[in-house]
Design a protein around this motif. Structure first.
Motif, mmCIF file in Angstrom:
data_model
loop_
_atom_site.group_PDB
_atom_site.id
_atom_site.type_symbol
_atom_site.label_atom_id
_atom_site.label_comp_id
_atom_site.label_asym_id
_atom_site.label_seq_id
_atom_site.Cartn_x
_atom_site.Cartn_y
_atom_site.Cartn_z
ATOM 1 N N UNK A 28 0.838 -1.203 0.000
ATOM 2 C CA UNK A 28 0.000 0.000 0.000
ATOM 3 C C UNK A 28 0.874 1.254 0.000
ATOM 4 N N UNK A 29 1.962 1.231 0.769
ATOM 5 C CA UNK A 29 2.895 2.366 0.794
ATOM 6 C C UNK A 29 3.443 2.636 -0.605
ATOM 7 N N UNK A 30 3.887 1.599 -1.289
ATOM 8 C CA UNK A 30 4.471 1.765 -2.627
ATOM 9 C C UNK A 30 3.432 2.339 -3.589
ATOM 10 N N UNK A 31 2.187 1.904 -3.479
ATOM 11 C CA UNK A 31 1.139 2.426 -4.350
ATOM 12 C C UNK A 31 0.838 3.892 -4.043
ATOM 13 N N UNK A 32 0.946 4.267 -2.775
ATOM 14 C CA UNK A 32 0.553 5.619 -2.364
ATOM 15 C C UNK A 32 1.666 6.647 -2.482
ATOM 16 N N UNK A 33 2.895 6.254 -2.203
ATOM 17 C CA UNK A 33 4.019 7.164 -2.008
ATOM 18 C C UNK A 33 4.211 8.195 -3.126
ATOM 19 N N UNK A 34 4.194 7.809 -4.412
ATOM 20 C CA UNK A 34 4.466 8.812 -5.458
ATOM 21 C C UNK A 34 3.375 9.872 -5.589
ATOM 22 N N UNK A 35 2.150 9.573 -5.157
ATOM 23 C CA UNK A 35 1.019 10.467 -5.411
ATOM 24 C C UNK A 35 0.465 11.116 -4.142
ATOM 25 N N UNK B 284 20.619 3.247 6.922
ATOM 26 C CA UNK B 284 20.330 1.870 7.327
ATOM 27 C C UNK B 284 20.199 0.965 6.108
ATOM 28 N N UNK B 285 19.640 1.490 5.011
ATOM 29 C CA UNK B 285 19.592 0.723 3.772
ATOM 30 C C UNK B 285 20.998 0.329 3.326
ATOM 31 N N UNK B 286 21.959 1.254 3.457
ATOM 32 C CA UNK B 286 23.346 0.958 3.092
ATOM 33 C C UNK B 286 23.909 -0.147 3.977
ATOM 34 N N UNK C 205 11.389 -7.329 -1.990
ATOM 35 C CA UNK C 205 11.598 -6.589 -3.235
ATOM 36 C C UNK C 205 10.808 -7.215 -4.379
ATOM 37 N N UNK C 206 10.774 -8.544 -4.400
ATOM 38 C CA UNK C 206 10.017 -9.232 -5.457
ATOM 39 C C UNK C 206 8.526 -8.978 -5.299
ATOM 40 N N UNK C 207 8.052 -8.942 -4.052
ATOM 41 C CA UNK C 207 6.634 -8.683 -3.819
ATOM 42 C C UNK C 207 6.262 -7.258 -4.220
ATOM 43 N N UNK C 208 7.097 -6.296 -3.886
ATOM 44 C CA UNK C 208 6.775 -4.901 -4.149
ATOM 45 C C UNK C 208 7.043 -4.495 -5.589
ATOM 46 N N UNK D 75 15.393 -0.299 -3.023
ATOM 47 C CA UNK D 75 14.309 0.284 -2.251
ATOM 48 C C UNK D 75 14.662 1.708 -1.814
ATOM 49 N N UNK D 76 15.896 1.908 -1.418
ATOM 50 C CA UNK D 76 16.343 3.246 -1.012
ATOM 51 C C UNK D 76 16.193 4.245 -2.161
ATOM 52 N N UNK D 77 16.691 3.888 -3.326
ATOM 53 C CA UNK D 77 16.636 4.806 -4.465
ATOM 54 C C UNK D 77 15.197 5.049 -4.896
ATOM 55 N N UNK D 78 14.362 4.007 -4.852
ATOM 56 C CA UNK D 78 12.957 4.178 -5.248
ATOM 57 C C UNK D 78 12.251 5.150 -4.303
ATOM 58 N N UNK D 79 12.475 5.020 -3.017
ATOM 59 C CA UNK D 79 11.840 5.911 -2.043
ATOM 60 C C UNK D 79 12.287 7.354 -2.267
ATOM 61 N N UNK D 80 13.571 7.577 -2.495
ATOM 62 C CA UNK D 80 14.065 8.933 -2.705
ATOM 63 C C UNK D 80 13.566 9.511 -4.025
#
Length: 382
Positions: A222-229, A289-291, A309-312, A325-330
């Motif tokens: 749900x976070x991944x679907x929501x985050x960009x918008x 922490x991702x690093x 990662x495969x699920x998301x 995941x770090x780069x996608x979030x940023x």
């Protein structure tokens, strides 16, 4: 991993646009006179003006919450309102919900707040409390479904600790994403990354079970679907904010069962000294922490990261899931939550690294590693 999972949820959770209007009907199922804890922004907004008339006959008073409550503030509220209400309504961000939750139980206990606090107290809560309704206006803490209420004292005790008991989960939660409309992008991002951190740390917890993995990955999806918008001022943004609100609720459910990790083990100690936004603190710690995760040779942890990662991102072929995941979030953040002018002294870094804990992290990180996370997140003043 734990073989037993204990989930404590609301008796009833109402979710969806317009669900706030169900509050007067819910009050018909609670014992009686209600005390409202609310954030100033909610009380100044359009939803309160629409709702206030229908609540007038139920309320004995309104408490405005402007910051994380201290033991002294809670004791003052108890002295003023004990015996005058039987129901507590809390509407606002995490600080407001925690204040209402804390009051609801302290009003039924004889001793000062400090005596019941984790870390510094000497007396357990009995579980007695007033009826409790929690309505978040931000999507981050998940406090509307957690078993704890955070109390912060930066002046005397220098601690950020919780009142904790399974009965502190509110009876009712209302998740109405319309309350988030108009929230500045930087607040949406800071709260949203807090929700992510709750879900992510619960997913990587040593106490996580298959049930927690299922719930946390659902929340992370749900976070991944929501985050960009998240900050869009249109129907797409409304849908995104509702998804983030549900992700936050799931984060609260998961953290209450599986616990959190080193990010919150550090963030809690920072909160005892600095009045920085908790979500922003977690977000700034999350990136280094991702690093650290990317360099980890812990096989169970790496397997969990690859599975997540495969699920998301099922179409992404990534050898390094933590970095992906770090780069996608940023890249998809509506506001750069990692930017900060705050600094810490070298002595503060050392003290924070020593005082902090790993909580339920799958991997134990030593004080040197914790200090590295802190110095990578904030500039160190000389």
């Amino acid at each position: 991993m734990s073989s037993i999972t204990a989930l404590c949820s609301n008796q009833q959770t109402l979710s969806g646009a317009g669900s706030l209007q169900e509050l007067p009907a819910l009050l018909a199922h609670t014992p009686g006179e209600a005390l409202l804890f609310a954030s100033p922004s909610f009380l100044k907004g359009p939803h309160w003006s629409d709702l206030s008339t229908s609540l007038d006959s139920h309320l004995v008073g309104i408490v405005e919450v402007t910051e994380e409550s201290s033991p002294q503030q809670l004791d003052a509220w108890v002295a003023t309102w004990r015996g005058r209400c039987r129901t507590v309504i809390a509407i606002g961000g995490g600080s407001t919900l925690d204040a209402g939750k804390a009051f609801s139980t302290l009003a039924c206990h004889p001793l000062p707040t400090q005596r019941y606090l984790e870390k510094v107290g000497d007396t357990p809560l009995s579980g007695d409390r007033l009826a409790l309704i929690a309505i978040p206006t931000t999507a981050g803490t998940g406090s509307e479904v957690t078993q704890n209420a955070v109390v912060t004292d930066t002046q005397i005790l220098k601690t950020k600790a919780s009142l904790r008991h399974p009965h502190l989960v509110p009876d009712y939660a209302i998740l109405d994403a319309r309350l988030m409309k108009g929230t500045p992008a930087h607040i949406l991002a800071q709260c949203g990354i807090d929700a992510f951190t709750h879900l992510f740390e619960a997913y990587l917890s040593r106490s996580a079970s298959p049930l927690i993995h299922a719930l946390s990955t659902t929340g992370l999806a749900l976070f991944v679907e929501a985050w960009p918008n998240l900050a869009l001022d249109d129907e797409v943004g409304e849908v995104a904010r509702e998804k983030m609100l549900n992700a936050s609720w799931l984060g609260g459910l998961c953290l209450a069962s599986a616990g959190l990790g080193v990010i919150h083990g550090i963030a809690g100690e920072i909160g005892a000294y600095k009045s920085w936004h908790h979500g922003k603190v977690c977000g700034q710690l999350l990136l280094p922490f991702f690093d650290l995760l990317a360099d980890s040779d812990n096989d169970p942890q790496q397997q969990l990261l690859h599975s997540l990662n495969h699920r998301l991102f099922p179409l992404a072929q990534q050898q390094f899931p933590a970095q992906h995941l770090k780069l996608w979030i940023m890249d998809n953040a509506c506001s750069p939550f990692w930017q900060s002018d705050f600094t810490l002294s070298a002595d503060e870094v050392t003290a924070l690294a020593q005082r902090s804990t790993n909580k339920n992290s799958l991997v134990d990180y030593n004080a040197t590693q914790r200090a590295t996370l802190i110095t990578q997140a904030w500039q160190t003043a000389r």
